[in-house]
Write a protein that holds these residues in place. Structure first.
Motif, mmCIF file in Angstrom:
data_model
loop_
_atom_site.group_PDB
_atom_site.id
_atom_site.type_symbol
_atom_site.label_atom_id
_atom_site.label_comp_id
_atom_site.label_asym_id
_atom_site.label_seq_id
_atom_site.Cartn_x
_atom_site.Cartn_y
_atom_site.Cartn_z
ATOM 1 N N SER A 281 -1.950 5.846 4.511
ATOM 2 C CA SER A 281 -3.239 6.389 4.951
ATOM 3 C C SER A 281 -3.692 7.827 5.481
ATOM 4 N N ASP A 282 -2.103 8.846 5.162
ATOM 5 C CA ASP A 282 -2.055 9.866 6.194
ATOM 6 C C ASP A 282 -1.788 10.894 4.748
ATOM 7 N N HIS A 283 -2.792 10.903 4.312
ATOM 8 C CA HIS A 283 -3.316 11.209 2.705
ATOM 9 C C HIS A 283 -2.935 12.756 3.213
ATOM 10 N N GLN B 84 2.247 0.602 6.240
ATOM 11 C CA GLN B 84 0.492 1.763 6.975
ATOM 12 C C GLN B 84 0.154 3.278 7.084
ATOM 13 N N ARG B 85 1.431 3.982 7.439
ATOM 14 C CA ARG B 85 1.603 5.233 7.514
ATOM 15 C C ARG B 85 1.387 6.188 6.227
ATOM 16 N N ASP C 227 -6.629 13.722 -4.175
ATOM 17 C CA ASP C 227 -6.727 14.198 -3.058
ATOM 18 C C ASP C 227 -8.036 14.402 -2.497
ATOM 19 N N GLN D 43 -5.184 1.906 2.748
ATOM 20 C CA GLN D 43 -6.144 1.614 3.884
ATOM 21 C C GLN D 43 -6.016 2.742 4.190
ATOM 22 N N GLY D 44 -7.011 3.716 4.871
ATOM 23 C CA GLY D 44 -7.550 5.165 4.499
ATOM 24 C C GLY D 44 -8.428 5.433 3.374
ATOM 25 N N ILE D 45 -8.461 5.971 2.970
ATOM 26 C CA ILE D 45 -9.396 7.215 2.273
ATOM 27 C C ILE D 45 -9.941 6.371 0.581
ATOM 28 N N HIS D 46 -8.265 5.868 0.542
ATOM 29 C CA HIS D 46 -7.580 5.403 -0.901
ATOM 30 C C HIS D 46 -8.147 3.398 -1.247
ATOM 31 N N PHE D 47 -8.677 3.080 0.494
ATOM 32 C CA PHE D 47 -9.152 1.938 0.133
ATOM 33 C C PHE D 47 -9.995 1.291 -0.530
#
Ligand code: HEM
Length: 376
Positions: free
Chosen positions: A36-38, A32-33, A65, A318-322
């Motif tokens: 999501s930690d882009h 998950q990290r 990115d 997850q995150g910005i690339h979901f």
């Protein structure tokens, strides 16, 4: 791969592979990290060691990115909102019915070849405004491009498929520029970020990405769903009786047999992950398929539980690339699976057929899935 994942989650949750120079990550929290930690885990994985820097995806959404990612994503996200996608439902139903009309009377088919494979290609092709007669070429290119992503070297077959695909899209972009329509490509041509249009390379990259990201994944979701429903006794009967139960069963298939098993990242700075210290520039494989079976997150993780709630699986990232296509994939799966259940009485796996998986460490699903039912 699941017994192996379990072992690795316990014994070597962050594992360095010397030969490939890749860090493998297996636990839910770590995956998950990484996804999501882009800022620390960049998606520009093709920069650096990768030999084919001019790969079509290098300038697409999935490999950029912020801030460029945010700009590109805002251009295309409108076409993929749940509302925009919901408008496609009648047409998806029609395509599903056409595919089932061809086989319903025969009592058997290969679920992959005859159903799960053509459906998403037709849907994406229509969304992009691609003529019906070009679909077969499409499918071939997308197969070749996807099947090679697990290898780091390029092959001549792949290079030429990529070239043909680029030329095809290039011609289509020029056609739409002269004569715009309602399709996605025309909309992307018209779109602007800070007064600038997308470059041709960016447009090409996006077309290729949709084709590849949207097809094989959805095919495998459908294949994995039918396989799982058939393997877990009572599931098909239950879903047939209770149509409201299908959406959460689909989420559980996404967790239990994730079509995308792993995603790549590269670190932008020194960082730690669990007990491991990773220098800047480290390449990682985040194992979504393993995270989704982690008992720290999911009680009874090896059980297929169609009502599982909560179900915070990472199958769409997850995150910005979901996954941009998640609403579309969910809709296609719901329409397709409810039609299969309604129209094919007694649906089951054909006895004795050997189960073979697609030969890939990234994409996960059955290569073929012979099924049978009482002909109607
Ligand atoms: C991104 C999975 C269907 C388009 C992703 C990511 C995953 C994923 C895991 C995240 C990649 C990352 O973090 O690096 C799936 C699965 C699908 C599916 C399991 C089907 C069951 C689709 C469909 C489309 C699509 C139908 C388009 C029509 C995309 C795009 C991205 C993406 C454009 C990149 C988004 C970004 O970088 O901002 N998908 N996908 N996907 N997917 Fe899907």
């Amino acid at each position: 791969p699941f017994p192996l994942y379990r072992e690795l989650r316990e014994d070597s949750p962050v594992l360095f592979d010397d030969a490939q120079e890749v860090w493998h990550v297996f636990r839910y929290d770590d995956v998950q990290r990484v996804l999501s930690d882009h800022a620390v885990f960049s998606s520009r994985m093709r920069a650096g060691r990768e030999p084919d820097q001019n790969h079509l995806f290098a300038s697409s959404l999935i490999s950029t990115d912020p801030p460029r990612h945010r700009q590109l994503r805002s251009l295309v996200s409108e076409a993929f909102t749940p509302r925009a996608v919901a408008a496609l439902e009648p047409r998806i139903s029609e395509i599903v019915d056409e595919l089932l009309d061809r086989v319903a009377g025969t009592g058997s088919m290969d679920l992959i070849d005859d159903f799960a494979y053509p459906l998403p290609v037709i849907v994406i092709a229509e969304l992009m405004g691609i003529p019906a007669e070009d679909r077969d070429r499409f499918k071939r290119w997308s197969d070749i491009v996807v099947s090679q992503t697990r290898e780091y070297e390029s092959s001549p077959v792949r290079a030429s498929a990529q070239q043909e695909m680029a030329e095809y899209f290039f011609a289509m972009i020029e056609r739409r520029r002269r004569d715009p329509g309602e399709d996605l490509i025309s909309r992307l041509l018209a779109a602007q970020v800070d007064g600038e249009h997308l470059s041709v390379i960016e447009l090409l990259g996006f077309c290729a990405l949709l084709l590849v990201a949207g097809n094989e994944t959805t095919t495998n979701l459908l294949g994995n769903a039918v396989l799982t429903f058939a393997e877990w006794p009572g599931t098909i009967e239950r879903l047939r009786a209770e149509s409201g139960a299908l959406p959460s069963a689909i989420e559980e298939v996404l967790r239990f047999r994730s079509p995308v098993q792993s995603m790549f990242r590269v670190t932008t700075e020194d960082t730690t992950l669990g007990a491991a210290s990773l220098p800047a520039g480290s390449r990682l494989a985040a194992w979504i398929g393993s995270a989704n079976r982690d008992g720290r997150q999911f009680p009874d993780p090896e059980t297929f539980a169609p009502d599982r709630r909560p179900n915070r699986h990472l199958a769409f990232g997850q995150g910005i690339h979901f996954c941009l296509g998640a609403p579309l994939a969910r809709l296609e799966a719901r329409v397709a699976l409810s039609a299969l259940l309604a129209r094919l009485p007694g649906l089951s796996l054909a006895p004795g057929a050997p189960l073979e998986r697609i030969d890939s460490t990234i994409i996960f699903g059955p290569r073929a899935l012979p099924v049978q039912w009482q002909p109607t």
